[in-house]
Design an enzyme around this catalytic site. Structure first.
Site, PDB file in Angstrom:
ATOM      1  N   ARG A 125      29.345  -3.191 -30.211  1.00  7.95           N
ATOM      2  CA  ARG A 125      28.492  -4.379 -30.382  1.00  7.95           C
ATOM      3  C   ARG A 125      27.449  -4.445 -29.271  1.00  7.95           C
ATOM      4  O   ARG A 125      26.306  -4.843 -29.504  1.00  7.95           O
ATOM      5  CB  ARG A 125      29.354  -5.651 -30.401  1.00  7.95           C
ATOM      6  CG  ARG A 125      30.148  -5.778 -31.701  1.00  7.95           C
ATOM      7  CD  ARG A 125      31.288  -6.753 -31.582  1.00  7.95           C
ATOM      8  NE  ARG A 125      30.851  -8.125 -31.386  1.00  7.95           N
ATOM      9  CZ  ARG A 125      31.637  -9.092 -30.917  1.00  7.95           C
ATOM     10  NH1 ARG A 125      32.892  -8.828 -30.568  1.00  7.95           N
ATOM     11  NH2 ARG A 125      31.175 -10.309 -30.791  1.00  7.95           N
TER      12      ARG A 125
ATOM     13  N   ARG B 164      39.531 -12.682 -32.459  1.00  3.30           N
ATOM     14  CA  ARG B 164      38.724 -12.030 -33.500  1.00  3.30           C
ATOM     15  C   ARG B 164      38.970 -10.524 -33.583  1.00  3.30           C
ATOM     16  O   ARG B 164      39.121  -9.853 -32.560  1.00  3.30           O
ATOM     17  CB  ARG B 164      37.235 -12.300 -33.225  1.00  3.30           C
ATOM     18  CG  ARG B 164      36.793 -13.611 -33.837  1.00  3.30           C
ATOM     19  CD  ARG B 164      35.428 -14.040 -33.466  1.00  3.30           C
ATOM     20  NE  ARG B 164      34.397 -13.012 -33.474  1.00  3.30           N
ATOM     21  CZ  ARG B 164      33.125 -13.258 -33.165  1.00  3.30           C
ATOM     22  NH1 ARG B 164      32.751 -14.488 -32.852  1.00  3.30           N
ATOM     23  NH2 ARG B 164      32.248 -12.296 -33.171  1.00  3.30           N
TER      24      ARG B 164
ATOM     25  N   ARG C 266      18.615 -10.903 -35.618  1.00  8.08           N
ATOM     26  CA  ARG C 266      19.241  -9.889 -34.783  1.00  8.08           C
ATOM     27  C   ARG C 266      18.446  -8.584 -34.792  1.00  8.08           C
ATOM     28  O   ARG C 266      18.843  -7.633 -34.126  1.00  8.08           O
ATOM     29  CB  ARG C 266      20.615  -9.519 -35.353  1.00  8.08           C
ATOM     30  CG  ARG C 266      21.678 -10.545 -35.182  1.00  8.08           C
ATOM     31  CD  ARG C 266      22.361 -10.303 -33.867  1.00  8.08           C
ATOM     32  NE  ARG C 266      23.755  -9.987 -33.915  1.00  8.08           N
ATOM     33  CZ  ARG C 266      24.734 -10.878 -33.992  1.00  8.08           C
ATOM     34  NH1 ARG C 266      24.487 -12.146 -34.134  1.00  8.08           N
ATOM     35  NH2 ARG C 266      25.975 -10.483 -33.946  1.00  8.08           N
TER      36      ARG C 266
ATOM     37  N   LYS D 280      26.637 -18.178 -26.680  1.00 11.43           N
ATOM     38  CA  LYS D 280      25.710 -18.790 -27.647  1.00 11.43           C
ATOM     39  C   LYS D 280      26.435 -19.827 -28.518  1.00 11.43           C
ATOM     40  O   LYS D 280      25.956 -20.941 -28.686  1.00 11.43           O
ATOM     41  CB  LYS D 280      25.089 -17.711 -28.551  1.00 11.43           C
ATOM     42  CG  LYS D 280      24.388 -16.579 -27.808  1.00 11.43           C
ATOM     43  CD  LYS D 280      23.816 -15.546 -28.756  1.00 11.43           C
ATOM     44  CE  LYS D 280      24.815 -14.773 -29.587  1.00 11.43           C
ATOM     45  NZ  LYS D 280      25.738 -13.905 -28.817  1.00 11.43           N
TER      46      LYS D 280
ATOM     47  N   ARG E  89      38.840 -14.499 -25.529  1.00  9.83           N
ATOM     48  CA  ARG E  89      38.391 -15.555 -26.451  1.00  9.83           C
ATOM     49  C   ARG E  89      39.457 -15.861 -27.504  1.00  9.83           C
ATOM     50  O   ARG E  89      40.082 -14.960 -28.041  1.00  9.83           O
ATOM     51  CB  ARG E  89      37.106 -15.125 -27.167  1.00  9.83           C
ATOM     52  CG  ARG E  89      36.750 -16.099 -28.295  1.00  9.83           C
ATOM     53  CD  ARG E  89      35.353 -15.986 -28.786  1.00  9.83           C
ATOM     54  NE  ARG E  89      35.018 -14.662 -29.281  1.00  9.83           N
ATOM     55  CZ  ARG E  89      33.786 -14.296 -29.612  1.00  9.83           C
ATOM     56  NH1 ARG E  89      32.796 -15.157 -29.482  1.00  9.83           N
ATOM     57  NH2 ARG E  89      33.547 -13.081 -30.044  1.00  9.83           N
TER      58      ARG E  89
HETATM   59  P1  AP5 Z   1      31.031 -17.557 -27.306  1.00  5.87           P
HETATM   60  O1  AP5 Z   1      30.337 -18.867 -27.172  1.00  5.87           O
HETATM   61  O2  AP5 Z   1      31.987 -17.380 -28.433  1.00  5.87           O
HETATM   62  O3  AP5 Z   1      29.958 -16.358 -27.251  1.00  5.87           O
HETATM   63  P2  AP5 Z   1      28.885 -15.896 -28.323  1.00  5.87           P
HETATM   64  O4  AP5 Z   1      27.662 -15.557 -27.575  1.00  5.87           O
HETATM   65  O5  AP5 Z   1      28.778 -16.905 -29.424  1.00  5.87           O
HETATM   66  O6  AP5 Z   1      29.599 -14.566 -28.794  1.00  5.87           O
HETATM   67  P3  AP5 Z   1      29.812 -13.897 -30.213  1.00  5.87           P
HETATM   68  O7  AP5 Z   1      30.809 -12.779 -29.974  1.00  5.87           O
HETATM   69  O8  AP5 Z   1      30.199 -14.900 -31.260  1.00  5.87           O
HETATM   70  O9  AP5 Z   1      28.421 -13.325 -30.489  1.00  5.87           O
HETATM   71  P4  AP5 Z   1      28.049 -12.197 -31.394  1.00  5.87           P
HETATM   72  O10 AP5 Z   1      26.587 -12.432 -31.442  1.00  5.87           O
HETATM   73  O11 AP5 Z   1      28.471 -10.848 -31.033  1.00  5.87           O
HETATM   74  O12 AP5 Z   1      28.906 -12.467 -32.717  1.00  5.87           O
HETATM   75  P5  AP5 Z   1      28.585 -13.120 -34.129  1.00  5.87           P
HETATM   76  O13 AP5 Z   1      29.703 -13.965 -34.512  1.00  5.87           O
HETATM   77  O14 AP5 Z   1      27.210 -13.695 -34.152  1.00  5.87           O
HETATM   78  O15 AP5 Z   1      31.797 -17.291 -25.911  1.00  5.87           O
HETATM   79  C1  AP5 Z   1      32.605 -16.126 -25.729  1.00  5.87           C
HETATM   80  C2  AP5 Z   1      33.817 -16.471 -24.857  1.00  5.87           C
HETATM   81  O16 AP5 Z   1      33.356 -16.801 -23.549  1.00  5.87           O
HETATM   82  C3  AP5 Z   1      34.631 -17.692 -25.330  1.00  5.87           C
HETATM   83  O17 AP5 Z   1      35.988 -17.448 -25.093  1.00  5.87           O
HETATM   84  C4  AP5 Z   1      34.133 -18.852 -24.462  1.00  5.87           C
HETATM   85  O18 AP5 Z   1      35.141 -19.831 -24.233  1.00  5.87           O
HETATM   86  C5  AP5 Z   1      33.756 -18.129 -23.172  1.00  5.87           C
HETATM   87  N1  AP5 Z   1      32.596 -18.715 -22.502  1.00  5.87           N
HETATM   88  C6  AP5 Z   1      31.466 -19.217 -23.068  1.00  5.87           C
HETATM   89  N2  AP5 Z   1      30.602 -19.641 -22.116  1.00  5.87           N
HETATM   90  C7  AP5 Z   1      31.210 -19.359 -20.917  1.00  5.87           C
HETATM   91  C8  AP5 Z   1      30.820 -19.542 -19.541  1.00  5.87           C
HETATM   92  N3  AP5 Z   1      29.623 -20.087 -19.226  1.00  5.87           N
HETATM   93  N4  AP5 Z   1      31.686 -19.145 -18.573  1.00  5.87           N
HETATM   94  C9  AP5 Z   1      32.881 -18.574 -18.901  1.00  5.87           C
HETATM   95  N5  AP5 Z   1      33.299 -18.393 -20.168  1.00  5.87           N
HETATM   96  C10 AP5 Z   1      32.476 -18.773 -21.169  1.00  5.87           C
HETATM   97  O19 AP5 Z   1      28.517 -11.810 -35.043  1.00  5.87           O
HETATM   98  C11 AP5 Z   1      29.688 -11.088 -35.404  1.00  5.87           C
HETATM   99  C12 AP5 Z   1      29.340 -10.000 -36.407  1.00  5.87           C
HETATM  100  O20 AP5 Z   1      28.787 -10.580 -37.609  1.00  5.87           O
HETATM  101  C13 AP5 Z   1      28.279  -8.974 -35.960  1.00  5.87           C
HETATM  102  O21 AP5 Z   1      28.839  -7.937 -35.191  1.00  5.87           O
HETATM  103  C14 AP5 Z   1      27.729  -8.497 -37.312  1.00  5.87           C
HETATM  104  O22 AP5 Z   1      28.593  -7.593 -37.937  1.00  5.87           O
HETATM  105  C15 AP5 Z   1      27.707  -9.782 -38.104  1.00  5.87           C
HETATM  106  N6  AP5 Z   1      26.438 -10.532 -37.962  1.00  5.87           N
HETATM  107  C16 AP5 Z   1      26.293 -11.791 -37.441  1.00  5.87           C
HETATM  108  N7  AP5 Z   1      25.000 -12.175 -37.474  1.00  5.87           N
HETATM  109  C17 AP5 Z   1      24.312 -11.135 -38.003  1.00  5.87           C
HETATM  110  C18 AP5 Z   1      22.936 -10.923 -38.262  1.00  5.87           C
HETATM  111  N8  AP5 Z   1      22.008 -11.849 -37.960  1.00  5.87           N
HETATM  112  N9  AP5 Z   1      22.568  -9.737 -38.802  1.00  5.87           N
HETATM  113  C19 AP5 Z   1      23.472  -8.802 -39.121  1.00  5.87           C
HETATM  114  N10 AP5 Z   1      24.800  -8.929 -38.889  1.00  5.87           N
HETATM  115  C20 AP5 Z   1      25.220 -10.095 -38.331  1.00  5.87           C
END
Ligand code: AP5
Length: 215
Positions: free
Chosen positions: A173, A162, A88, A13, A127
């Site tokens: 997660r 991270r 979420r 994403k 990552r």
């Molecule tokens: P990446 O693009 O970083 O993936 P992502 O989907 O953004 O993953 P996240 O881990 O950031 O999502 P998340 O939703 O768990 O975390 P968030 O930060 O929102 O890609 C991942 C890896 O794959 C990278 O190394 C990339 O290079 C590689 N890649 C990408 N595309 C690829 C492809 N096509 N092929 C191969 N490799 C590829 O949330 C973190 C924490 O914050 C949560 O756990 C929670 O505690 C809190 N939080 C955030 N938002 C909320 C909310 N709305 N409500 C409550 N708590 C929240």
């Protein structure tokens, strides 16, 4: 364009949101990034967020909704935005609906990235991201050209792994995603706003598919 990116952790994403935001000249609003910035700042709110984030749990709805409401009022959101990782939960989705109704800015679409759990684990364990410019890398799938330093900042910043990308936190997660976030798929399907994308393809294939959906 006012879109939501949904999908499990590591689905790509953030990677795709950054590319699309740059192309469309609209902001990427990542609640995960906002939360990590608050944690790094050492503020009281950041200290509150830290435990949730490191355990792989969601931060309470009311806190996240407040952060998003403030962010949506910034002038750069007037021409559109990408919400990456928000909403979420169903209560967050309902709160978002109300915020956007008040601003007369309904969502134009919701994209869910489908990626199997095995791929999620492979992606998150490799990552690396830059805390300065936010560029996301992968040690195998998208390796940085200068080892552990970020090439986009001219090597000025160390890339980090991270704290929530440890195997035991990834499992939590994924569990939280299935339990609390996956119900949003039906929620947005019922509104006729949902598009699905095969996020397990290469970054460029996903980017092209996304371009066809949001164009
Ligand atoms: P990446 O693009 O970083 O993936 P992502 O989907 O953004 O993953 P996240 O881990 O950031 O999502 P998340 O939703 O768990 O975390 P968030 O930060 O929102 O890609 C991942 C890896 O794959 C990278 O190394 C990339 O290079 C590689 N890649 C990408 N595309 C690829 C492809 N096509 N092929 C191969 N490799 C590829 O949330 C973190 C924490 O914050 C949560 O756990 C929670 O505690 C809190 N939080 C955030 N938002 C909320 C909310 N709305 N409500 C409550 N708590 C929240």
């Amino acid at each position: 364009m006012r879109v939501v990116f949904l999908g499990p952790p590591g689905a790509g994403k953030g990677t795709q949101a950054k590319k699309l935001a740059a192309r469309e000249n609209i902001p990427q609003i990542s609640t995960g990034d906002i939360i990590r910035d608050a944690i790094r700042s050492g503020s009281d709110l950041g200290r509150e967020f830290k435990g949730y984030s490191e355990r792989g749990e969601l931060v309470p709805d009311e806190l996240v909704v407040r952060l998003v409401a403030t962010r949506l009022d910034a002038p750069d959101c007037s021409h559109g935005f990408i919400l990456d990782g928000f909403p979420r939960t169903v209560p967050q989705a309902k709160a978002l609906e109300q915020l956007l109704d008040e601003r007369r800015q309904p969502l134009t679409g919701v994209v869910v990235f489908d990626v199997p759990d095995t791929e999620v684990v492979a992606r998150l364990s490799g990552r690396r991201s830059c805390t300065k410019c936010g560029r996301i890398y992968h040690v195998v799938f998208d390796p940085p050209s200068s080892g552990s330093l970020c090439p986009s900042t001219g090597g000025a910043c160390e890339l980090m792994h991270r704290a929530d990308d440890k195997p035991e936190v990834i499992s939590e997660r994924l569990r939280v995603y299935r339990e609390q976030t996956a119900p949003l798929i039906a929620f947005y399907q019922a509104q006729g706003k949902l598009s699905q994308i095969d996020g397990s393809k290469s970054q460029s294939e996903v980017e092209s598919a996304l371009g066809r959906i949001v164009a």
